[in-house]
Design a protein around this motif. Structure first.
Motif, PDB file in Angstrom:
ATOM      1  N   ARG A 331       0.836  -1.211   0.000  1.00 55.94           N
ATOM      2  CA  ARG A 331       0.000   0.000   0.000  1.00 55.94           C
ATOM      3  C   ARG A 331       0.868   1.257   0.000  1.00 55.94           C
ATOM      4  NH1 ARG A 331      -1.552   3.669   3.390  1.00 55.94           N
ATOM      5  NH2 ARG A 331      -0.391   2.698   5.088  1.00 55.94           N
ATOM      6  N   GLU A 332       1.921   1.249   0.816  1.00 56.32           N
ATOM      7  CA  GLU A 332       2.808   2.408   0.862  1.00 56.32           C
ATOM      8  C   GLU A 332       3.483   2.632  -0.486  1.00 56.32           C
ATOM      9  OE1 GLU A 332       5.509   1.683   4.019  1.00 56.32           O
ATOM     10  OE2 GLU A 332       4.042   2.065   5.628  1.00 56.32           O
ATOM     11  N   ARG A 333       3.840   1.541  -1.155  1.00 53.65           N
ATOM     12  CA  ARG A 333       4.471   1.702  -2.469  1.00 53.65           C
ATOM     13  C   ARG A 333       3.509   2.267  -3.494  1.00 53.65           C
ATOM     14  NH1 ARG A 333       8.140  -3.847  -3.117  1.00 53.65           N
ATOM     15  NH2 ARG A 333       9.591  -3.379  -1.394  1.00 53.65           N
ATOM     16  N   LEU A 334       2.261   1.795  -3.441  1.00 50.44           N
ATOM     17  CA  LEU A 334       1.268   2.335  -4.372  1.00 50.44           C
ATOM     18  C   LEU A 334       1.006   3.808  -4.101  1.00 50.44           C
ATOM     19  CD1 LEU A 334      -1.312  -0.607  -4.542  1.00 50.44           C
ATOM     20  CD2 LEU A 334       0.296   0.120  -6.320  1.00 50.44           C
ATOM     21  N   GLU A 335       0.932   4.176  -2.836  1.00 47.86           N
ATOM     22  CA  GLU A 335       0.737   5.589  -2.498  1.00 47.86           C
ATOM     23  C   GLU A 335       1.923   6.426  -2.968  1.00 47.86           C
ATOM     24  OE1 GLU A 335       0.002   5.991   1.628  1.00 47.86           O
ATOM     25  OE2 GLU A 335      -2.057   5.218   1.531  1.00 47.86           O
ATOM     26  N   LEU A 336       3.122   5.860  -2.822  1.00 53.30           N
ATOM     27  CA  LEU A 336       4.312   6.585  -3.279  1.00 53.30           C
ATOM     28  C   LEU A 336       4.269   6.807  -4.783  1.00 53.30           C
ATOM     29  CD1 LEU A 336       7.101   7.767  -2.689  1.00 53.30           C
ATOM     30  CD2 LEU A 336       8.055   5.468  -2.945  1.00 53.30           C
ATOM     31  N   LEU A 337       3.887   5.764  -5.535  1.00 56.01           N
ATOM     32  CA  LEU A 337       3.808   5.920  -6.982  1.00 56.01           C
ATOM     33  C   LEU A 337       2.696   6.877  -7.383  1.00 56.01           C
ATOM     34  CD1 LEU A 337       4.363   2.223  -8.144  1.00 56.01           C
ATOM     35  CD2 LEU A 337       5.990   4.116  -8.250  1.00 56.01           C
ATOM     36  N   TYR A 338       1.590   6.830  -6.635  1.00 57.31           N
ATOM     37  CA  TYR A 338       0.489   7.752  -6.936  1.00 57.31           C
ATOM     38  C   TYR A 338       0.924   9.200  -6.692  1.00 57.31           C
ATOM     39  CZ  TYR A 338      -4.004  10.107  -6.500  1.00 57.31           C
ATOM     40  OH  TYR A 338      -5.046  10.986  -6.640  1.00 57.31           O
ATOM     41  N   ASP A 339       1.575   9.437  -5.570  1.00 53.47           N
ATOM     42  CA  ASP A 339       2.052  10.794  -5.273  1.00 53.47           C
ATOM     43  C   ASP A 339       3.109  11.227  -6.284  1.00 53.47           C
ATOM     44  OD1 ASP A 339       0.366  10.842  -3.136  1.00 53.47           O
ATOM     45  OD2 ASP A 339       1.880  10.309  -1.656  1.00 53.47           O
ATOM     46  N   ALA A 340       3.922  10.269  -6.742  1.00 49.82           N
ATOM     47  CA  ALA A 340       4.918  10.612  -7.752  1.00 49.82           C
ATOM     48  C   ALA A 340       4.248  11.041  -9.051  1.00 49.82           C
ATOM     49  CB  ALA A 340       5.835   9.421  -8.003  1.00 49.82           C
ATOM     50  N   GLY A 341       3.170  10.352  -9.416  1.00 45.94           N
ATOM     51  CA  GLY A 341       2.457  10.739 -10.630  1.00 45.94           C
ATOM     52  C   GLY A 341       1.868  12.132 -10.547  1.00 45.94           C
ATOM     53  N   LEU A 342       1.466  12.537  -9.334  1.00 49.16           N
ATOM     54  CA  LEU A 342       0.881  13.866  -9.168  1.00 49.16           C
ATOM     55  C   LEU A 342       1.932  14.957  -8.966  1.00 49.16           C
ATOM     56  CD1 LEU A 342      -2.141  13.097  -6.799  1.00 49.16           C
ATOM     57  CD2 LEU A 342      -2.168  13.385  -9.272  1.00 49.16           C
ATOM     58  N   GLY A 343       3.038  14.598  -8.294  1.00 48.80           N
ATOM     59  CA  GLY A 343       3.985  15.631  -7.893  1.00 48.80           C
ATOM     60  C   GLY A 343       5.180  15.802  -8.783  1.00 48.80           C
ATOM     61  N   ILE A 344       5.425  14.892  -9.717  1.00 47.21           N
ATOM     62  CA  ILE A 344       6.596  14.988 -10.584  1.00 47.21           C
ATOM     63  C   ILE A 344       6.149  15.398 -11.980  1.00 47.21           C
ATOM     64  CG2 ILE A 344       8.520  13.719 -11.591  1.00 47.21           C
ATOM     65  CD1 ILE A 344       8.515  11.904  -9.194  1.00 47.21           C
ATOM     66  N   GLY A 345       6.859  16.363 -12.554  1.00 45.82           N
ATOM     67  CA  GLY A 345       6.569  16.787 -13.924  1.00 45.82           C
ATOM     68  C   GLY A 345       5.552  17.892 -14.019  1.00 45.82           C
ATOM     69  N   THR A 346       5.506  18.764 -13.010  1.00 43.36           N
ATOM     70  CA  THR A 346       4.538  19.864 -13.045  1.00 43.36           C
ATOM     71  C   THR A 346       5.017  21.033 -13.894  1.00 43.36           C
ATOM     72  OG1 THR A 346       5.486  20.806 -11.012  1.00 43.36           O
ATOM     73  CG2 THR A 346       3.686  19.225 -10.769  1.00 43.36           C
ATOM     74  N   SER A 347       6.267  20.990 -14.362  1.00 42.12           N
ATOM     75  CA  SER A 347       6.787  22.084 -15.175  1.00 42.12           C
ATOM     76  C   SER A 347       7.716  21.529 -16.236  1.00 42.12           C
ATOM     77  CB  SER A 347       7.538  23.099 -14.295  1.00 42.12           C
ATOM     78  OG  SER A 347       8.718  22.498 -13.770  1.00 42.12           O
ATOM     79  N   LEU A 348       8.012  22.331 -17.217  1.00 37.22           N
ATOM     80  CA  LEU A 348       8.940  21.950 -18.281  1.00 37.22           C
ATOM     81  C   LEU A 348      10.332  22.484 -17.946  1.00 37.22           C
ATOM     82  CD1 LEU A 348       6.696  22.574 -21.410  1.00 37.22           C
ATOM     83  CD2 LEU A 348       7.412  20.372 -20.475  1.00 37.22           C
TER      84      LEU A 348
END
Length: 887
Positions: A331-348
């Motif tokens: 569960r912690e790994r899935l949450e980490l990947l989910y947060d990574a999808g939201l928090g990484i790549g917000t800018s160019l």
């Protein structure tokens, strides 16, 4: 289909069906009662009719004088009045006296006297009373016949009395309404009682249909006996009302558990007993029972009118606890990947994306994270084939005093290091014990020793790979937790993969942005031209999200005048920048024609329209080139400024006293729309006024209205009339622009200058060829006064030719003006609109060499049209400009 199945499948509820059945029974009972009453009434009425007929007949048969009347010569004469009187008094329909042969002596219908009696007389002749129903002269009749005996007991005559049947029926009909009313009353009373009973039954059954009740019972039984979860229902006295099979198994309840209190149950854990007795709410509380670990949920049942008590569910979680650790990790790994999808790549931005990866991974996955990318990637270029020239762009961890390489350092990884191997092969590397990894320590033995002494013990290095190209490496370090294992290697790859695409997109964007900025800057003026009319300051800032089509220009015009232009092409990217370059070139070309602002914008509008019509392509289907422009011409001699705008914002004007206004310049449509003419506005500007031209990126913002931006611009300019234009540009940008503007900004601030009156000389020339020599002398004297005697010969020749052409081909009035500026300018104006043309004269031609001579002596010459006619001008270079200007 049987009637039972029909009833079971009826959409009506059980209460509704019972109610209908009760109503049917009540109606049936009432109908039977009414029918019985009717039959009883008919029977009683018939009996009464027979009794009355017998009584009347016997009474008349035994009345005194009946025998004497029978012996009379004419018995009918005596008996007929007596029988009629007796009939009426007795309430019967007829009394008939007859002899023993049945011949009537009396009858209500006199014509029937003497006729034979209708009915049986045999029983009466035998001395009996006989009743019967016959169809006689009066209709359907009920009659009784009795004998008349003499003194010796012999039958001498017969008497019959009776009633018509319809009289009996009418009596029954009179009783029928009463019977029906009684039956209706009974029906109403019983129906009301039935409705009350049905209502109570409906509440008890919750309006369920038979099939629903059957299905509910079947489901209830299935759930209780088949579900893999224990269910207990406990009443308010903490007595077990229900326990399913699973509850009995989990709690090891005895067979007679139902009906006993909780405290009477043997073998229950004390904590479980207290929970069941307390009746409090519980959610997934863990309790021991029978060597099992049970998850217990308890809720009250006294809601929505239900009886007070509790319902308890029991779930065996013994096996789940064994795998809960692994499930929590997953569960912690899935949450980490989910947060990574939201928090990484917000800018160019490569560096910002790397920082986001560090923030996501620390401390949830690693204690320290470093990100190294090929140095070429930061410039938008393709990375190298080996892990050399790697720039550390992000560093983060749980502590700041770590011995890892600092941010910004350029690193050349040795081929033996995990980073170099992972970069070359494009796969992740796992080092579980850094103290024993000799290949890793070879990179920097001293720093490796410091890292191990610091407590960092394991490493995962994963390549930043996108579209088959490795852009860099991400290093995950641990010091406080267990070393990385093989399963966590895939998680590291997932995290880096989330950032890899964003970093590659940022690299590509950086390259394209740099190309677009380079193109746009190459299309904009690199330096401002020399001129004496305006003191100019400017700023151009490309947007962080992509270049646009903003541009500005300062264009010197004949007569010491200067044109100012500011424009904006709709859109972003290379296409907008290229279109901007074309429009800027067009403005330069149109300005050489010395057109007024409104005419220049009209030509520019036609050009944009042609671009839309003739350069459409499938890749840009539906795209329209839109642009705005503001064009102004300032004359330092007259201090007049003419300007027109095409869909552009109005300029700001800073007065010499520090006040700021926005002149009313007629608004024209944006370029390319066509159909509407442009209008020119003229202003007279005092010396030292500042004209501020800008694009919409300066004042427009998503967080504020246009009026707010205009007010901020006014405040930034107000109160500083003596501030240099360059300083004003910076002050305006500081006051209005955010840290990362989303649109290009072009800003042009021009402080007006005025050419001294002593540097301008003008004359009116009569239309007489003889006036040419006089003008040559006057111009020569003026040049001597300005210290430009060396230019006298050339200027006299030029002036003579221009004045001669004006006298010969032009119209009155003719006017000559000399302007001493950076160049010596000669202007000859007349009222005609004809324009001279330069041509090469043949050897035998007597004329046609004048303008050729002018072009050879002057640096530039040309024609400018005005409302009064035209002006032909020529410029001669001043020999020593620095000395003339006093520099």
């Amino acid at each position: 289909m049987t009637w039972r199945s029909k009833v079971r499948r009826s959409p009506r509820s059980v209460a509704g069906q019972v109610f209908l059945l009760q109503i049917a029974l009540v109606v049936l009972l009432v109908l039977c009662g009414v029918l019985a009453l009717v039959m009883q009434s008919e029977r009683d009425t018939g009996m009464e009719a027979r009794r009355r007929s017998i009584a009347v007949a016997q009474t008349f048969a035994h009345s005194p004088g009946i025998l004497q009347a029978l012996r009379a010569p004419d018995p009918s004469k005596v008996l007929q009045p007596l029988t009629e009187a007796g009939r009426k008094a007795a309430g019967v329909d007829f009394i008939v006296v007859m002899n023993t042969k049945g011949i009537r002596y009396t009858h209500p219908i006199p014509s029937k006297i003497g006729h034979r009696f209708v009915g049986r007389i045999g029983p009466s002749l035998a001395g009996k009373v006989y009743t019967e129903s016959v169809h006689g002269p009066l209709g359907h009749e009920v009659q009784a016949t009795v004998p008349v005996d003499d003194a010796h007991g012999r039958v001498t005559a017969l008497v019959s009395a009776g009633l018509k049947v319809k009289r009996v029926t009418s009596a029954v009909d009179r009783q029928l309404p009463i019977i029906l009313a009684a039956g209706a009353g009974a029906l109403v009373v019983t129906t009301g009682g039935t409705a009350l009973v049905g209502r109570r039954l409906r509440r008890q059954t919750h309006s369920l249909a038979p099939d629903e009740m059957t299905r509910m019972y079947e489901h209830h039984d299935t759930v209780l006996h088949s579900v893999r979860e224990g269910v207990l229902i406990v009443d308010a006295e903490r007595r077990i009302l229900l326990a399913n099979d699973e509850a009995r198994r989990l709690l090891e309840l005895p067979p007679d558990a139902e009906g006993r209190t909780v405290r009477e149950l043997p073998g229950l854990d004390p904590a479980m007993t207290e929970l069941l007795v307390s009746g409090r709410e519980a959610g997934d509380e863990v309790h021991f029972a029978g060597g099992r670990l049970l998850a217990v949920n308890q809720r009250p049942t006294d809601r929505a009118g239900c009886p007070e008590g509790t319902v308890v569910t029991l779930r065996d979680s013994t096996e789940l606890q064994a795998v809960s650790g692994r499930a929590e990790v997953a569960r912690e790994r899935l949450e980490l990947l989910y947060d990574a999808g939201l928090g990484i790549g917000t800018s160019l931005d490569v560096v910002r994306t790397a920082d986001e990866l560090v923030r996501v991974a620390v401390p949830r996955f690693a204690d320290f994270v470093t990100v190294d990318v090929a140095d070429a990637v930061l410039h938008g270029e393709e990375p190298g084939p080996t892990a050399t020239d790697m720039r550390r762009v992000a560093v983060g961890g749980i502590r700041d005093d770590h011995p890892l390489y600092e941010k910004g350092r350029l690193i050349d990884f040795l081929p033996s290091t995990p980073q170099a191997r992972g970069y070359d092969a494009g796969r992740s590397e796992l080092v579980t014990d850094l103290s024993a990894a000799r290949d890793w320590q070879e990179q920097d033995p001293e720093r490796a020793r410091q890292i191990v002494d610091f407590g960092i013990h394991s490493l995962v290095t994963a390549p930043i790979q996108a579209r088959g190209v490795v852009l860099g490496m991400v290093n995950f370090w641990r010091s406080k937790r267990e070393p990385f294992d093989a399963e966590e290697l895939s998680l590291a790859e997932e995290l880096v993969a989330r950032a890899a695409v964003s970093i590659d997109n940022a690299r590509r964007y950086t390259r394209e942005h740099a190309l677009a900025v380079t193109l746009q800057r190459s299309l904009l003026p690199r330096t401002l031209p020399e001129q004496s009319a305006l003191d100019v300051g400017y700023r151009y800032l490309p947007a962080q999200s992509g270049v646009s089509g903003d541009w500005f220009d300062v264009i010197p015009l004949p007569g010491s005048r200067v044109a100012l232009a500011v424009g904006d092409v709709v859109g972003h990217g290379l296409h907008a920048a290229a279109t901007m370059g074309r429009l800027r070139t067009a403005v330069h070309n149109f300005s050489t024609l010395d057109l007024p602002p409104d005419e220049l914008l009209s030509h520019l509008d036609d050009l944009v329209g042609r671009i839309d019509q003739h350069e459409a392509c499938p890749e840009r289907s539906g795209e329209i080139v839109g642009a705005t422009c503001l064009y102004a011409i300032y004359d330092p001699v007259t201090r007049r400024c003419a300007m027109a705008r095409a869909g552009h914002l109005v300029p700001a004007l800073v007065h010499p006293n520090g006040g700021v206004t926005f002149p009313e310049v007629p608004a024209g449509p944006p370029l390319g729309l066509g159909g509407m003419p442009f209008q020119t506005a003229e202003l007279e500007l005092p010396e030292g006024s500042q004209l501020v031209l800008y694009t919409d990126g300066l004042i427009e913002d998503r967080t504020r209205d246009l009026d707010v931006g205009m007010e901020l611009l006014r405040r930034a300019l107000a109160g500083h009339p003596d501030r240099a234009p360059e300083e004003s540009c910076q002050a305006v940008l500081d006051a209005l622009l955010p840290e990362r503007p989303v649109d290009d900004v072009a800003l042009l601030i021009a402080r007006t200058r005025v050419l001294p009156a002593g540097n301008v000389a003008d004359w009116d020339v009569p239309r007489d060829p003889a006036a040419v020599s006089g003008m040559r002398a006057a111009v020569s004297a003026q040049l001597d006064a300005w210290g430009l005697s060396d230019l006298g010969f050339g200027m006299e020749l030029v002036l003579s030719e221009l004045i001669t052409n004006a006298i010969r081909y032009g119209s009155d009035p003719i006017h000559v003006r000399l302007i001493h500026d950076r160049r010596l300018i000669c202007e000859v104006a007349d009222a005609s609109s004809t324009s001279p043309h330069l041509r090469y004269a043949a050897t035998t031609d007597e004329g046609g060499r004048g303008l050729f001579l002018v072009s050879q002596l002057a640096e530039r010459w040309g024609t400018r049209y005005t409302d009064q006619g035209k002006v032909i001008w020529a410029e001669l270079a001043v020999p020593d400009l620095g000395e003339l200007l006093g520099d």
